[in-house]
Scaffold this motif. Structure first.
Motif, PDB file in Angstrom:
ATOM      1  N   VAL A  43       1.067  -1.007   0.243  1.00 20.19           N
ATOM      2  CA  VAL A  43      -0.075   0.018   0.138  1.00 20.19           C
ATOM      3  C   VAL A  43       1.036   1.065  -0.052  1.00 20.19           C
ATOM      4  N   SER A  44       0.873   1.996  -1.128  1.00 17.13           N
ATOM      5  CA  SER A  44       1.664   3.324  -1.062  1.00 17.13           C
ATOM      6  C   SER A  44       0.800   4.512  -0.790  1.00 17.13           C
ATOM      7  N   SER A  45       1.217   5.428   0.146  1.00 17.50           N
ATOM      8  CA  SER A  45       0.471   6.517   0.533  1.00 17.50           C
ATOM      9  C   SER A  45       1.424   7.678   0.891  1.00 17.50           C
ATOM     10  N   ARG A  46       0.678   8.629   1.354  1.00 15.42           N
ATOM     11  CA  ARG A  46       1.608   9.842   1.636  1.00 15.42           C
ATOM     12  C   ARG A  46       1.100  10.854   2.632  1.00 15.42           C
ATOM     13  N   GLU A  47       1.697  11.705   3.164  1.00 16.82           N
ATOM     14  CA  GLU A  47       1.335  12.590   4.474  1.00 16.82           C
ATOM     15  C   GLU A  47       1.994  14.029   3.972  1.00 16.82           C
ATOM     16  N   PRO A  48       1.442  15.087   4.140  1.00 16.36           N
ATOM     17  CA  PRO A  48      -0.195  15.198   4.664  1.00 16.36           C
ATOM     18  C   PRO A  48      -0.891  14.403   3.586  1.00 16.36           C
ATOM     19  N   GLY A  49      -1.986  13.775   3.706  1.00 17.14           N
ATOM     20  CA  GLY A  49      -2.848  13.147   2.824  1.00 17.14           C
ATOM     21  C   GLY A  49      -2.923  11.813   2.987  1.00 17.14           C
ATOM     22  N   GLY A  50      -3.207  10.834   2.147  1.00 17.94           N
ATOM     23  CA  GLY A  50      -3.564   9.359   2.135  1.00 17.94           C
ATOM     24  C   GLY A  50      -5.012   9.027   2.556  1.00 17.94           C
ATOM     25  N   LEU A  73      -0.681  20.903  14.237  1.00 22.82           N
ATOM     26  CA  LEU A  73      -1.995  20.252  14.672  1.00 22.82           C
ATOM     27  C   LEU A  73      -2.665  19.603  13.542  1.00 22.82           C
ATOM     28  N   LEU A  74      -2.738  20.329  12.241  1.00 24.44           N
ATOM     29  CA  LEU A  74      -3.268  19.986  11.231  1.00 24.44           C
ATOM     30  C   LEU A  74      -2.557  18.766  10.576  1.00 24.44           C
ATOM     31  N   MET A  75      -1.189  18.711  10.653  1.00 27.02           N
ATOM     32  CA  MET A  75      -0.404  17.720  10.224  1.00 27.02           C
ATOM     33  C   MET A  75      -0.678  16.477  10.963  1.00 27.02           C
ATOM     34  N   THR A 103       5.782  11.161  10.923  1.00 26.15           N
ATOM     35  CA  THR A 103       6.093  11.988  12.147  1.00 26.15           C
ATOM     36  C   THR A 103       7.533  12.685  12.152  1.00 26.15           C
ATOM     37  N   ASP A 104       8.257  11.910  11.450  1.00 29.80           N
ATOM     38  CA  ASP A 104       9.728  12.540  11.458  1.00 29.80           C
ATOM     39  C   ASP A 104      10.009  13.798  10.557  1.00 29.80           C
ATOM     40  N   ALA A 105       8.926  14.036   9.474  1.00 33.05           N
ATOM     41  CA  ALA A 105       8.605  15.179   8.748  1.00 33.05           C
ATOM     42  C   ALA A 105       8.359  16.303   9.840  1.00 33.05           C
ATOM     43  N   ALA A 123       4.910  15.412  22.518  1.00 30.72           N
ATOM     44  CA  ALA A 123       3.516  15.149  23.120  1.00 30.72           C
ATOM     45  C   ALA A 123       2.245  14.857  21.965  1.00 30.72           C
ATOM     46  N   LEU A 124       2.379  15.300  20.871  1.00 29.66           N
ATOM     47  CA  LEU A 124       1.395  15.068  19.957  1.00 29.66           C
ATOM     48  C   LEU A 124       1.768  13.766  19.264  1.00 29.66           C
ATOM     49  N   GLU A 125       3.175  13.185  19.071  1.00 28.29           N
ATOM     50  CA  GLU A 125       3.512  11.789  18.753  1.00 28.29           C
ATOM     51  C   GLU A 125       2.859  10.656  19.847  1.00 28.29           C
ATOM     52  N   ALA A 126       3.023  11.157  21.083  1.00 30.14           N
ATOM     53  CA  ALA A 126       2.735  10.317  22.170  1.00 30.14           C
ATOM     54  C   ALA A 126       1.183  10.024  21.967  1.00 30.14           C
ATOM     55  N   TRP A 127       0.250  11.132  21.766  1.00 30.31           N
ATOM     56  CA  TRP A 127      -1.012  11.039  21.737  1.00 30.31           C
ATOM     57  C   TRP A 127      -1.553  10.278  20.592  1.00 30.31           C
ATOM     58  N   VAL A 128      -1.119  10.773  19.620  1.00 31.25           N
ATOM     59  CA  VAL A 128      -1.558  10.237  18.166  1.00 31.25           C
ATOM     60  C   VAL A 128      -0.968   8.945  17.846  1.00 31.25           C
ATOM     61  N   HIS A 129       0.228   8.535  18.173  1.00 31.81           N
ATOM     62  CA  HIS A 129       0.414   6.992  17.836  1.00 31.81           C
ATOM     63  C   HIS A 129       1.498   6.588  18.875  1.00 31.81           C
TER      64      HIS A 129
END
Ligand SMILES: Nc1ncnc2c1ncn2[C@@H]1O[C@H](COP(=O)(O)OP(=O)(O)O)[C@@H](O)[C@H]1O
Ligand SMILES: Cc1cn([C@H]2C[C@H](O)[C@@H](COP(=O)(O)OP(=O)(O)O)O2)c(=O)[nH]c1=O
Length: 210
Positions: A43-50, A73-75, A103-105, A123-129
Motif C-alpha cells: 500500500v503506497s500512501s503519503r502525508e499530509p494526505g493519504g 495540529l493539522l499535520m 512524524t519525522d517530517a 506530546a502530539l506523537e505520544a497522543w496520536v501514535h
C-alpha cells in the motif's frame, strides 16, 4: 516490531523522508515494485494526505498561511486519519505500508525548520501514535543546493518549497539528529548518488527486512 494498542500488526511500515527535492517520490515506486515482485501486498500512501479528509487538509497545509501550532495540529489531524484508515488496517492485514513522509517530517519541518518546541511535537506523537513506529525509515539526504536544483528544474513550488535555504538547513539538521537518535529504524541514503546506485543500496536494505 510495529505494535498497535494490544493488536499484533503483521505487516511492515516503511517511511520515506528527506527535504523537498531529495528524491523520495522517485524511489517509492521502485520500493513498491521490489516488494511486489517478492510477493508482498503493498500500500503506497503519503502525508499530509493519504485519505479523502487528509487530502483536503493537505490542500490547506500546502497553500494557506496559518499559525505554526495550527500547522502542526493539522499535520497530526491528517496523520490520525491516515493511521486509522490506511496504516493500521493495512498492517493488520499483513500488507507492507509505504508512506511518503510521517512524524519525522513534523519534527524536521515544524520543529527543526520553524522552531516549534520539540516537547510539543513529542506530546502530539505520544497522543496520536503511542504504539506505532515505522519498521524502517529511509532518509534521503542531500545538500540543499542539490535539492534546490532538482526542484527548480521540475516543478511549481508550494508553500514549503518556497522557503529559504536556512529553513531547509534546519530541517535537514533535525532529520539527521533523528537518524542518530533512532539508529535502529533509520537508514540514511546519500542521495547525491545516481538513481541506479541508490536503488542497489535500497535493494540490500529491503532484503534484510523480508
Ligand atoms: N539521485 C538522483 N539523481 C538525479 N536526479 C534525481 C535523483 N533523485 C531524484 N532526482 C530528480 O529530482 C527531482 C525531485 O525528485 P523527487 O523524487 O520528486 O523528490 P522529493 O519527492 O524528495 O521531493 C525529480 O525530477 C527527480 O527525477
Ligand atoms: C508530513 C509533513 C509534511 N510537511 C511538508 C513537507 C513538504 O514540503 C510538504 C509536502 O510534502 P511532500 O508530499 O513530500 O511534497 P512533494 O511531493 O511536493 O515533495 O509538507 C511538513 O511540514 N510536516 C509534516 O509533518
Amino acid at each position: 516490531m510495529t505494535q498497535g494498542a494490544g493488536i499484533k500488526l503483521k505487516g511492515k511500515f516503511i517511511t520515506f523522508e528527506g527535504i523537498d527535492g531529495a528524491g523520495k517520490s522517485t524511489h517509492i515506486g521502485f520500493v513498491a515494485e521490489f516488494l511486489a515482485a517478492r510477493g508482498k501486498t503493498v500500500v503506497s500512501s503519503r502525508e499530509p494526505g493519504g485519505t479523502p479528509l487528509g487530502e483536503k487538509l493537505r490542500e490547506l497545509l500546502l497553500h494557506e498561511k496559518m499559525h505554526l501550532e495550527t500547522e502542526a495540529l493539522l499535520m497530526f489531524a491528517s496523520r490520525r486519519e491516515h493511521i486509522a484508515q490506511v496504516i493500521e488496517p493495512g498492517l493488520a492485514r499483513g500488507d507492507w505500508v509505504l508512506s511518503d513522509r510521517f512524524t519525522d517530517a513534523s519534527f524536521a519541518y515544524q520543529s527543526g525548520g520553524r522552531g516549534l518546541e520539540r516537547a510539543k511535537m513529542e506530546a502530539l506523537e505520544a497522543w496520536v501514535h503511542p504504539h506505532l513506529q515505522p519498521d524502517l525509515t529511509l532518509l534521503f539526504d542531500v545538500p540543499l543546493e542539490v535539492a534546490r536544483e532538482r526542484l527548480d528544474a521540475t516543478r511549481t513550488l508550494d508553500k514549503f518549497e518556497r522557503e529559504q535555504a536556512a529553513f531547509f538547513e534546519k530541517c535537514r539538521g533535525e532529520y539527521l539528529r533523528r537518524a542518530a537518535q533512532f539508529p535502529g529504524r533509520f537508514v540514511v541514503i546519500d542521495s547525491t548518488q545516481t538513481i541506479p546506485a541508490i536503488q542497489a543500496q535500497l535493494s540490500k536494505v529491503l532484503e534484510k527486512l523480508l
